[in-house]
Motif scaffolding. Sequence first.
Motif, PDB file in Angstrom:
ATOM      1  N   ASP A   1       0.723  -1.042   0.182  1.00 19.83           N
ATOM      2  CA  ASP A   1      -0.019  -0.076  -0.068  1.00 19.83           C
ATOM      3  C   ASP A   1       0.677   1.420  -0.073  1.00 19.83           C
ATOM      4  OD1 ASP A   1      -2.541   1.227  -0.007  1.00 19.83           O
ATOM      5  OD2 ASP A   1      -2.443   1.636   2.077  1.00 19.83           O
TER       6      ASP A   1
ATOM      7  N   PRO B   1      -0.056   4.808  -1.716  1.00 14.62           N
ATOM      8  CA  PRO B   1      -0.818   5.636  -2.642  1.00 14.62           C
ATOM      9  C   PRO B   1       0.094   7.026  -2.924  1.00 14.62           C
ATOM     10  CG  PRO B   1      -1.908   4.832  -0.669  1.00 14.62           C
ATOM     11  CD  PRO B   1      -0.664   4.498  -0.529  1.00 14.62           C
TER      12      PRO B   1
ATOM     13  N   GLY C   1       5.267   8.332  -0.217  1.00 18.17           N
ATOM     14  CA  GLY C   1       3.777   8.166  -0.313  1.00 18.17           C
ATOM     15  C   GLY C   1       3.119   8.432   0.695  1.00 18.17           C
TER      16      GLY C   1
ATOM     17  N   HIS D   1      -0.355   5.526  -8.509  1.00 15.85           N
ATOM     18  CA  HIS D   1      -1.044   4.250  -7.916  1.00 15.85           C
ATOM     19  C   HIS D   1      -2.104   3.614  -8.675  1.00 15.85           C
ATOM     20  CE1 HIS D   1      -3.637   7.469  -5.888  1.00 15.85           C
ATOM     21  NE2 HIS D   1      -4.358   6.538  -6.438  1.00 15.85           N
TER      22      HIS D   1
ATOM     23  N   CYS E   1      -4.011  -2.780  -5.845  1.00 17.89           N
ATOM     24  CA  CYS E   1      -3.295  -3.785  -5.743  1.00 17.89           C
ATOM     25  C   CYS E   1      -3.883  -5.115  -6.457  1.00 17.89           C
ATOM     26  CB  CYS E   1      -2.788  -4.236  -4.652  1.00 17.89           C
ATOM     27  SG  CYS E   1      -1.762  -3.036  -3.694  1.00 17.89           S
TER      28      CYS E   1
ATOM     29  N   ARG F   1      -3.587   0.383  -2.483  1.00 18.51           N
ATOM     30  CA  ARG F   1      -3.396   0.921  -3.821  1.00 18.51           C
ATOM     31  C   ARG F   1      -1.772   0.570  -3.820  1.00 18.51           C
ATOM     32  NH1 ARG F   1      -5.839   6.709  -3.091  1.00 18.51           N
ATOM     33  NH2 ARG F   1      -5.580   6.300  -0.811  1.00 18.51           N
ATOM     34  N   CYS F   2      -1.404  -0.166  -4.827  1.00 18.23           N
ATOM     35  CA  CYS F   2      -0.001  -0.560  -4.936  1.00 18.23           C
ATOM     36  C   CYS F   2       0.801   0.773  -5.933  1.00 18.23           C
ATOM     37  CB  CYS F   2       0.295  -1.711  -5.836  1.00 18.23           C
ATOM     38  SG  CYS F   2       0.046  -3.079  -5.074  1.00 18.23           S
ATOM     39  N   MET F   3       1.886   1.003  -5.745  1.00 19.51           N
ATOM     40  CA  MET F   3       2.629   1.984  -6.768  1.00 19.51           C
ATOM     41  C   MET F   3       3.264   1.192  -8.040  1.00 19.51           C
ATOM     42  SD  MET F   3       6.007   4.286  -5.837  1.00 19.51           S
ATOM     43  CE  MET F   3       7.660   3.049  -6.317  1.00 19.51           C
ATOM     44  N   TYR F   4       2.841   1.960  -9.197  1.00 19.65           N
ATOM     45  CA  TYR F   4       3.218   1.490 -10.438  1.00 19.65           C
ATOM     46  C   TYR F   4       4.194   2.469 -11.256  1.00 19.65           C
ATOM     47  CZ  TYR F   4      -0.513  -1.988 -10.005  1.00 19.65           C
ATOM     48  OH  TYR F   4      -1.309  -2.930  -9.681  1.00 19.65           O
TER      49      TYR F   4
END
Length: 335
Positions: free
Chosen positions: A40, A42, A58, A308, A311, A318-321
Motif C-alpha cells: 500500500d 498511494p 507516499g 498508484h 493492488c 493501492r500499489c505503486m506502478y
Amino acid sequence: MFLTSISPSTLVALVLPLLPRALSSPLMKRGGSFLALHTDFPDPSFVKTPEGKWFALGTEGNGKRVQVAESDGFHSWTLLDIEGLPKVAAWEEDAQHFAPDVIRRDDGKYIMYYSANSKEVGPNQDDHHCVGTAISDDPKGPYIPNDKPLACDLDKGGAIDPAGFRDADGTLYVTYKVNGNSIGHGGDCNNGVDPLVPTPLVLQKLAKDGVTPVGDPVQILDRNTADGDGPLVEAPSLVLSSGTYYLFYSTHCFNEDTYDTRYATASSINGPYTKNNEQLLKTGDSPRLISPGGATVHADDGNRILFHGWCDASMKQRCMYGANLSLDGTKASIV
C-alpha cells in the motif's frame, strides 16, 4: 534445409552474438506500465539525487505518516522502514497525511509538500486539509515541518495534493487542489449532487526558499463534464518539456474503476491549459491496472512517471506502478 546442414555448435556460434541486439530491439521490449512496489503506497512522488539514486514518498500507510521507498534504477523499488515525518507541526493533527511531494532546492536541501488535517475546521466539513511544508538535508528524511501551513482554503473545502515545480528560469511553484468536494452535497466523490462545488487546480508562485508564497494562487484547471471529467479533478503534476507545460491530473473517484490519469498543455505556466481529453492511464491497461491515478511525472526530464492503482480486485490497497513516458509536442504517451 539450410539449418539442417549446419552443426549445432556452429549454429550456437552464429546465434549467440545476435542475442544482445535482439533482446535490446524495440520490437522485443514490453511496453506499458509495471508494478513498482507491491504494498500500500498511494500518491507516490519521487526525486533523483545528484548521485543517481531514486527516492519515492507516499501517502500514510504501513504504520508511517510519510512512506519512503528507494531505487537504484527506477524499475525496482524497496520500501524502507523509515518515518519520513517523525514529528508534526502545531497546526496539524497527527493523522491523515496525504500525497507528499519532494523537490531539491538550490542549496541542496529537500522540500516536502504534503497535505494534513488542520486543527482549524472550516464550515460544514469533517475533512479540513491544508498544504504543509517540511525540510530535510536528505531526500528520505527526516523532514522537519514548518510552523505554518502553506495553503488552507478551508472556506472552499481545504487544500490537498501539492506538487512542487521548478520553471526554466529557476522560479519555484507549487500546484495543489482546492478540495471543494469535501463540502459537496453528496453523490459520487461527495460532489455528484447539484449544485456541484468547484474543485480547481491552482498554481502558487514561491520565493527561493520554496515555502513562502509570492502573490495569490492562480487557477489553472477545473473539472468539466463536457471534457469527460468526473465530479472532480485532483493530483496535479506539472512538468516543462521543449517549451510546453504539461499538467497531469486525475479525475473521477479514486475508489471507482473510472478513476484515470489525463493531462492538459499550455505554452505559458499560468495557462490557459488545453485538455487533451484522452486517458493517459485507465483501468484495464497493462498490467491489469485498476483505477490508476495520483501520478507524478519526473520534473527534470519528463520521461518517467509513478502512480498508484489498486493492488487487486478487492480494492483494499493501492500499489505503486511506474512507466516510461514520451512527451512530444503537446502529446504524452506511455512507452
